[in-house]
Design a protein around this motif. Structure first.
Motif, short mmCIF file in Angstrom:
data_model
loop_
_atom_site.label_atom_id
_atom_site.label_comp_id
_atom_site.label_asym_id
_atom_site.label_seq_id
_atom_site.Cartn_x
_atom_site.Cartn_y
_atom_site.Cartn_z
N ILE A 126 0.82 -1.22 0.00
CA ILE A 126 0.00 0.00 0.00
C ILE A 126 0.85 1.26 0.00
CG2 ILE A 126 -1.69 1.32 1.35
CD1 ILE A 126 -2.83 -1.39 2.29
N CYS A 127 1.96 1.25 0.76
CA CYS A 127 2.77 2.46 0.91
C CYS A 127 3.93 2.54 -0.08
CB CYS A 127 3.31 2.55 2.34
SG CYS A 127 2.01 2.67 3.59
N LYS A 128 4.40 1.41 -0.58
CA LYS A 128 5.51 1.40 -1.55
C LYS A 128 5.18 0.46 -2.72
CE LYS A 128 8.93 2.19 2.10
NZ LYS A 128 9.35 3.55 1.72
N PRO A 129 4.09 0.75 -3.43
CA PRO A 129 3.63 -0.19 -4.47
C PRO A 129 4.63 -0.41 -5.60
CG PRO A 129 2.46 1.90 -4.61
CD PRO A 129 3.23 1.93 -3.34
N LEU A 130 5.41 0.62 -5.94
CA LEU A 130 6.37 0.49 -7.05
C LEU A 130 7.54 -0.43 -6.70
CD1 LEU A 130 6.51 4.19 -8.31
CD2 LEU A 130 5.16 2.30 -9.24
N SER A 217 1.58 -0.82 13.14
CA SER A 217 1.88 -0.91 11.70
C SER A 217 0.64 -0.62 10.86
CB SER A 217 2.44 -2.30 11.37
OG SER A 217 1.45 -3.31 11.54
N TYR A 218 -0.53 -1.11 11.28
CA TYR A 218 -1.75 -0.85 10.52
C TYR A 218 -2.15 0.63 10.62
CZ TYR A 218 -2.36 -5.87 9.88
OH TYR A 218 -2.18 -7.18 9.51
N VAL A 219 -1.94 1.24 11.78
CA VAL A 219 -2.22 2.67 11.94
C VAL A 219 -1.33 3.49 11.02
CG1 VAL A 219 -2.10 4.63 13.53
CG2 VAL A 219 -3.11 2.48 14.30
N VAL A 220 -0.04 3.12 10.95
CA VAL A 220 0.91 3.82 10.07
C VAL A 220 0.45 3.71 8.61
CG1 VAL A 220 3.26 3.75 9.12
CG2 VAL A 220 2.90 3.58 11.59
N ILE A 221 0.00 2.53 8.21
CA ILE A 221 -0.48 2.34 6.83
C ILE A 221 -1.67 3.24 6.55
CG2 ILE A 221 -1.53 0.71 5.22
CD1 ILE A 221 0.04 -1.53 6.64
N VAL A 223 -2.72 6.00 8.15
CA VAL A 223 -2.37 7.42 8.19
C VAL A 223 -1.61 7.82 6.93
CG1 VAL A 223 -0.95 9.15 9.37
CG2 VAL A 223 -2.36 7.58 10.71
N THR A 224 -0.68 6.97 6.49
CA THR A 224 0.10 7.26 5.28
C THR A 224 -0.80 7.37 4.06
OG1 THR A 224 1.99 6.04 6.19
CG2 THR A 224 2.01 6.48 3.82
N VAL A 225 -1.73 6.44 3.92
CA VAL A 225 -2.63 6.45 2.76
C VAL A 225 -3.58 7.65 2.82
CG1 VAL A 225 -4.48 5.20 1.59
CG2 VAL A 225 -2.50 3.96 2.45
N SER A 230 -8.15 10.23 -0.43
CA SER A 230 -9.29 9.69 0.31
C SER A 230 -9.78 8.40 -0.32
CB SER A 230 -10.43 10.72 0.34
OG SER A 230 -10.80 11.08 -0.97
N ALA A 231 -9.68 8.29 -1.65
CA ALA A 231 -10.10 7.06 -2.34
C ALA A 231 -9.19 5.91 -1.93
CB ALA A 231 -10.05 7.26 -3.85
N GLY A 232 -7.89 6.19 -1.86
CA GLY A 232 -6.94 5.16 -1.43
C GLY A 232 -7.16 4.76 0.00
N PHE A 233 -7.62 5.72 0.83
CA PHE A 233 -7.87 5.43 2.24
C PHE A 233 -8.98 4.40 2.41
CE2 PHE A 233 -10.51 6.43 5.98
CZ PHE A 233 -9.62 6.09 6.98
N SER A 234 -10.08 4.59 1.69
CA SER A 234 -11.21 3.64 1.80
C SER A 234 -10.83 2.27 1.28
CB SER A 234 -12.43 4.18 1.06
OG SER A 234 -12.10 4.36 -0.31
N LYS A 235 -10.03 2.24 0.20
CA LYS A 235 -9.58 0.96 -0.35
C LYS A 235 -8.64 0.25 0.62
CE LYS A 235 -7.36 -1.11 -4.40
NZ LYS A 235 -6.70 -0.85 -5.70
#
Length: 312
Positions: A126-130, A217-221, A223-225, A230-235
């Motif tokens: 989610i945070c480093k997809p590339l 770790s899930y909170v960091v993910i 918050v980062t997204v 906002s679309a990425g947040f819901s996903k």
């Protein structure tokens, strides 16, 4: 382990879950159904991941490993519990008791490490997809799997080192349906207060520590997204909901047992049943409930199994 221990106490007696035949019947039906469903669900996940090329990814590799571990979690105590429900004398040998404790701690520790690995996998995805396929390479997946089993075995051996040389010379009744480490320590013919406190604190620290690592770790993910879109947040929240639910189900009973000052025997047994029977049953449902790829793959596996049975 083969010396004084075996010469004095060769077996232990379980008091079981209840003396009521009606309650035992309910428990028998309930536990048997959940055990069969758990074994079936987790086996289907493993078959789906190994047979479907679309699921040959790090996330599903770790999920298959978790399902394999859940097969072990279910099988360490549940078959013996079901078998003992209608036996008047519920006994287990000394070596059987030690083996049960060993595998309980192995599978428990492996599951903790795998859940942390799955959290790391989601963070990278989610945070480093590339960089996902570079970081989560096949070697990294094998490293996570191998490390989980190595840590599980080391942790279990360390836990057992506390008890194998204890003198057991008289009491041999465990108010439970399986061999748990604190209960076994209390039966030793010596002052075990400090040892029991150390073992409980050790397990409690690892459980609570792992839980907070996962939650952070899930909170960091999230918050980062949220900072990016906002679309990425819901996903991301939709993707992580299954993982967070499994973490709470896996760690909740353990944390309650090891942090609550003095849980009652009935509550202790309920949480043990929840952890051994219900959690391995729920995990496959949670991970496949909103995962369309896994649903399609599992349906395909089921059709193949039915076709193979009809041919044979």
């Amino acid at each position: 382990m083969d010396g004084a221990n075996h010469s004095v106490v060769s077996e232990f007696v379980f008091l079981g879950l209840s003396n009521s035949w009606e309650i035992q019947l309910v428990l028998f039906v309930f536990s048997s159904m959940l055990y069969v469903a758990s074994m079936t669900g987790n086996s289907l996940i493993i078959l789906a991941v190994t047979s479907d090329p679309h699921l040959h990814s790090p996330m599903y590799f770790l999920l298959a490993n978790l399902s394999f571990t859940d097969l072990g979690v279910s099988s360490v105590t549940t078959p013996k519990m079901i078998y003992d429900l209608y036996r008047k004398q519920k006994v287990i040998s000394f070596s059987g008791c030690i083996a049960q404790i060993f595998f309980i701690h192995v599978t428990g520790a492996v599951e903790m490490v795998l859940l942390i690995a799955m959290a790391f996998d989601r963070y990278v995805a989610i945070c480093k997809p590339l960089h996902y396929l570079t970081i989560m390479s096949p070697w990294m997946c094998i490293f996570f799997s191998g490390s989980a089993w190595m840590i599980g075995h080391i942790y279990s051996v360390v836990q057992l080192a506390f008890v194998v040389n204890l003198p057991f010379c008289g009491p041999h009744v465990l108010d439970s349906f399986y061999c748990d480490l604190p209960g076994l320590i209390r039966l030793a013919c010596t002052d075990t207060y400090q040892l029991e406190l150390m073992v409980t604190a050790n397990s409690g620290f690892i459980s609570v520590g792992s839980f907070f690592i996962l939650i952070i770790s899930y909170v960091v993910i999230i918050v980062t997204v949220q900072k990016h879109s906002s679309a990425g947040f819901s996903k991301a929240l939709s993707t992580l909901s299954a993982h967070i639910t499994v973490v709470v189900l896996s760690f909740g009973p353990l944390m309650f047992l090891y942090t609550w000052p003095s849980p009652s025997t009935h509550l202790d047994k309920f949480l043990a049943i929840f952890d051994a029977v219900l959690t391995p049953f729920l995990n496959p449902i949670i991970y496949t409930f909103r995962n369309q790829e896994m649903k399609v793959a599992m349906r395909r596996v089921c059709r193949q199994l039915v076709s193979y049975r009809e041919i044979s």
